[in-house]
Enzyme design. Sequence first.
Site: not given
Length: 328
Positions: A54, A206, A294
């Site tokens: 990443y 995801s 979330n």
Amino acid sequence: MKFRRLGRSGLSVSEISYGNWLTHGSQVEEEQAHACVRAALDAGITTFDTADVYANTAAESVLGRALKGERRESLEIFTKVFWPTGPKGPNDQGLSRKHILESANASLKRLGTDYVDLYQAHRFDRTVPLEETMLAFADLVRQGKALYIGVSEWTGEQITRGAALARELNVPFVSNQPQYSMLWRVIEPQVIPASEREGLSQLVFSPVAQGVLSGKYLPGQPVPEGSRATDASGKNMISRWMRDDVLERVQQLKPLAEEAGLTMAQLAVAWVLQNPNVASAIIGASRPEQVTENVQAGGHVLEQDLMDKIDAVLADVITTDPRLTQTP
């Protein structure tokens, strides 16, 4: 925050975890990244996932600095190895013993810790004997540099083979990290049954389908400026859903989310957590308020009637083909 056991192990993880793919070290400034990590901690998240690839190692460094000063024993820190890093020489990638051991040591330095709770093979490497790969992981466990081992985007057959070797080597092989959402269900036919047999849980990424399931992308309309669909590192993955037939179905989920008392993004995260083989849903964020929103998906039980309505709405835009598991 609720917690779930990872596979058949004794390790508990927060059912919502924080991942920094596509954000730390690239999309957002470090101060903003630290604010997102702080929001995750404040919300009760204890599980943090990253990878050496990443932002070409920068994301690990940012996460390490963001978590500095936190009680290490109260956190579960995960990272991965496989993809090319550094100058990308012939030994800077894959699952050879050399790359695994060198990458693990480098990741620990960047993360500012003596060990990771979970070290994962970011993909399956067909060019290296699986015995070599699993032995290298076993050695890291025996050295105390990794407490558990896992994989990411392995097929059911690959998980079965890896688990057999893990048993021989007496190392805790506990997890798989796949892409999973209402729209992308390729792990259901083979990966989940194999994982259940072998005692692995899923750490899914995801769950909001790169933001598509939040409902912010409208059919026939330009994509919002600065969204994942406009970002070079994310738009390739999201492109499969940027079709009007998919976006129209997603908009039809809005009344179902309202029925559940959730935002559309929260509904998407809550949906993956209904699968008993899912230990944690990994969320990412570029703003702290995204974490705060979330994380509220945790702890919600969706009634079967609502689950059936979701399936009926999405119907033929759901992808289930197990051959699409993201192996190189």
